[in-house]
Write a protein that holds these residues in place. Structure first.
Motif, mmCIF file in Angstrom:
data_model
loop_
_atom_site.group_PDB
_atom_site.id
_atom_site.type_symbol
_atom_site.label_atom_id
_atom_site.label_comp_id
_atom_site.label_asym_id
_atom_site.label_seq_id
_atom_site.Cartn_x
_atom_site.Cartn_y
_atom_site.Cartn_z
ATOM 1 N N GLN A 148 43.584 26.985 6.579
ATOM 2 C CA GLN A 148 42.678 26.148 5.799
ATOM 3 C C GLN A 148 41.338 25.995 6.504
ATOM 4 O O GLN A 148 40.283 26.006 5.865
ATOM 5 C CB GLN A 148 43.308 24.776 5.553
ATOM 6 N N ALA A 149 41.378 25.872 7.827
ATOM 7 C CA ALA A 149 40.131 25.759 8.593
ATOM 8 C C ALA A 149 39.318 27.049 8.476
ATOM 9 O O ALA A 149 38.096 27.011 8.312
ATOM 10 C CB ALA A 149 40.435 25.445 10.053
ATOM 11 N N VAL A 150 39.989 28.186 8.551
ATOM 12 C CA VAL A 150 39.293 29.475 8.419
ATOM 13 C C VAL A 150 38.681 29.598 7.030
ATOM 14 O O VAL A 150 37.526 30.007 6.877
ATOM 15 C CB VAL A 150 40.274 30.643 8.703
ATOM 16 N N ASP A 151 39.461 29.229 5.996
ATOM 17 C CA ASP A 151 38.946 29.303 4.637
ATOM 18 C C ASP A 151 37.743 28.385 4.444
ATOM 19 O O ASP A 151 36.748 28.762 3.816
ATOM 20 C CB ASP A 151 40.052 28.941 3.629
ATOM 21 N N ALA A 152 37.830 27.177 4.997
ATOM 22 C CA ALA A 152 36.714 26.234 4.883
ATOM 23 C C ALA A 152 35.481 26.765 5.606
ATOM 24 O O ALA A 152 34.354 26.621 5.119
ATOM 25 C CB ALA A 152 37.118 24.875 5.443
ATOM 26 N N ALA A 153 35.682 27.382 6.766
ATOM 27 C CA ALA A 153 34.555 27.943 7.518
ATOM 28 C C ALA A 153 33.908 29.092 6.741
ATOM 29 O O ALA A 153 32.675 29.206 6.685
ATOM 30 C CB ALA A 153 35.021 28.425 8.889
ATOM 31 N N LYS A 154 34.742 29.931 6.120
ATOM 32 C CA LYS A 154 34.198 31.036 5.317
ATOM 33 C C LYS A 154 33.399 30.501 4.135
ATOM 34 O O LYS A 154 32.313 30.991 3.835
ATOM 35 C CB LYS A 154 35.333 31.936 4.816
ATOM 36 N N GLU A 155 33.947 29.486 3.488
ATOM 37 C CA GLU A 155 33.262 28.905 2.342
ATOM 38 C C GLU A 155 31.936 28.270 2.770
ATOM 39 O O GLU A 155 30.913 28.430 2.101
ATOM 40 C CB GLU A 155 34.156 27.855 1.684
ATOM 41 N N ALA A 156 31.951 27.591 3.899
ATOM 42 C CA ALA A 156 30.724 26.971 4.402
ATOM 43 C C ALA A 156 29.693 28.029 4.757
ATOM 44 O O ALA A 156 28.497 27.875 4.482
ATOM 45 C CB ALA A 156 31.031 26.104 5.622
ATOM 46 N N ALA A 157 30.142 29.134 5.350
ATOM 47 C CA ALA A 157 29.224 30.217 5.697
ATOM 48 C C ALA A 157 28.641 30.845 4.436
ATOM 49 O O ALA A 157 27.429 31.150 4.383
ATOM 50 C CB ALA A 157 29.944 31.270 6.534
ATOM 51 N N ASP A 158 29.466 31.017 3.413
ATOM 52 C CA ASP A 158 28.972 31.569 2.154
ATOM 53 C C ASP A 158 27.924 30.650 1.518
ATOM 54 O O ASP A 158 26.885 31.109 1.046
ATOM 55 C CB ASP A 158 30.129 31.797 1.171
#
Length: 119
Positions: A43-53
């Motif tokens: 979930q942290a990785v997904d949130a980081a990817k979404e934030a980067a996008d």
């Protein structure tokens, strides 16, 4: 005999107590916390990817806005330069007209002075 009976009873109780197996503690459910940690990490990785996008999207929008602002500034500068050139041309034309008028007046004054001198 009482003493030997007591010693025998003590020895037999200690042997029974030593031979008694203790219950092994139930194994801790280590699978559940590991799965929870794995899920949290994902979930942290997904949130980081979404934030980067979203950050990349915002940066693109900002760059586009800056480009549009720069284009507007360039257009305004072109208009201002064009207006300044037109004003300078108009002022130069007025200066030429004023110089011609002054030259005509000077020539007329010279003719009048020559005519007065010959009389």
């Amino acid at each position: 005999m009482k003493k030997s009976l007591l010693v025998a009873a003590l020895i037999s109780i200690s042997l029974v107590a030593c031979g008694k197996k203790e219950e092994a503690p139930a194994p801790a459910p280590s699978v559940a916390p590991a799965e929870a940690a794995k899920d949290a990490a994902q979930q942290a990785v997904d949130a980081a990817k979404e934030a980067a996008d979203k950050a990349a999207e915002a940066a693109g929008s900002a760059a586009e806005a800056a480009k549009e602002g720069a284009t507007a500034a360039v257009d305004a500068a072109k208009d201002a330069a064009s207006n300044a050139a037109a004003a300078a041309s108009n002022a130069a034309g007025n200066a030429v007209d004023a110089a011609k008028e002054a030259a005509d007046k000077a020539a007329q004054a010279a003719k009048d002075a020559a005519a007065s001198a010959s009389k």
